[in-house]
Enzyme design. Sequence first.
Site, short mmCIF file in Angstrom:
data_model
loop_
_atom_site.label_atom_id
_atom_site.label_comp_id
_atom_site.label_asym_id
_atom_site.label_seq_id
_atom_site.Cartn_x
_atom_site.Cartn_y
_atom_site.Cartn_z
N GLY A 20 40.82 25.59 27.87
CA GLY A 20 41.95 25.40 26.95
C GLY A 20 41.83 26.10 25.61
N ASP A 40 44.09 27.91 36.81
CA ASP A 40 42.66 28.26 36.91
C ASP A 40 42.09 27.64 38.18
OD1 ASP A 40 39.69 28.42 36.31
OD2 ASP A 40 40.50 29.25 34.45
N GLU A 64 46.11 35.45 42.52
CA GLU A 64 46.48 36.43 43.54
C GLU A 64 46.57 35.79 44.92
OE1 GLU A 64 41.98 36.49 43.77
OE2 GLU A 64 43.58 35.93 42.39
N CYS A 116 36.07 39.10 32.85
CA CYS A 116 35.50 40.18 32.04
C CYS A 116 34.34 40.89 32.73
CB CYS A 116 35.02 39.63 30.70
SG CYS A 116 33.65 38.45 30.86
#
Length: 445
Positions: A20, A40, A64, A116
């Site tokens: 959050g 998530d 996805e 990332c």
Amino acid sequence: MEPDAPAPRPRVLELYSGIGGMHYALKESCIAAEVVAAVDINTVANEVYKHNFPNTCIYPKTIEKCPHCVYFPISTSAVHPDSRFVACRESLYCQGMTMDEFNKLDFDMILMSPPCQPFTRLGTQKDVLDSRIKSFLYILDLLPSLTKRPKYILLENVKGFETSVARNKLIQTLENCKYSYQEFLLSPTLLGIPNSRLRYFLIAKLQPGTLCIQTSNEVLEQFPDLDSMEASDISSFSQMLSADDNNMEGINADCCANEIKNGRDETVLYKLETIRHVKQKQSQDNNSSMQMIQDFLEEDLQDPSPYFISTKSLLRYALILDIVGQTCRRSVCFTKGYGSYVEGTGSVLKTASDVELASVFQSFETLSEDEKLTQLAKLKLRYFTPREVANLHGFPPEFSTFKKKILHCCVKLKILIYPLLVLILRWKTMKASICLFSCWWEDSH
């Protein structure tokens, strides 16, 4: 004459919502927005998110389409051609977000921080070939076909994303969809936070609206609203960013060791550190515009023993630890391995304030193992607690994990990636009167 009706609250979709951080940042912006959904797949993160934002709808699923899912069309509607019945051979939680689900949420803004790992300095750097970026590419594919494109987009990622193929695909999609945008590389050090965590940010606004800042094709390394800042302030902040992040992030003792192996003629003082690195750290610690580490520590930590570094780790990694004291004004980036691994995962805290590093590490390599441990014990080294890491990442005091074991998981699962946005939204400390959200919002309200 009747008063004007209040403007509708913007509807926000939070992707890769984690624990959050983006939601807290949105609250800091003072925009009366509503997060209509948070998406998530991480169940631990979702528990923490739900505890702190119980009224927000959470989608515990992938973004996805899952390769194991079988899609059966149940609608031939030209408006919603993606209305499908989905059956998954692996999991009920990996069905993916369909076009129909996105359209029904009717959101005005997307906040997202895609994985990332494909872009990190220490990662595989597979870019778009990394399977973890499939969800982001899926979002880019859907964006042009949404019934109503979001008016605002904010994205965060690591340094390295700005030179990636994924970034190029993002920019191409935004331009094709008629968004104006600006990219940034920003760090908490710009705000006096003693943690080097250089991160990529992009803000975008759907045309014909434009951002209320002068945009540039370059990736900006300072905050955009500079009119209210003195020229000297701008210069010092730019220098601070350059010194603390571009040079220091990742320059740990292992880098010092590489320099020695490469034969550079820099004198090593102690702990594999050269004169140059010691001076650089001293310069950071003398920077009075930066807060001290002690400002972010738990005041009521009654039992620090679980956070002390094991003797085995001390013996193995003592020379490459990035050690900071309570009055230091710097720390290196914390990673998902912090607390489980030692090398390159983040700074550790020297709690013995009256002991100098130089006195402990002088002639250290000539000592026996027992003598080394005796010396190292004087420093009382420990990891930062998860709450302290959260403090350094901008989470507010009211942030709660409700279970101590969950808090440990939060750090280890690297779901503290988002909170730099909170720091960005506090840049009034840099004499600015608006935040990045306002860069989108100002000309519309």
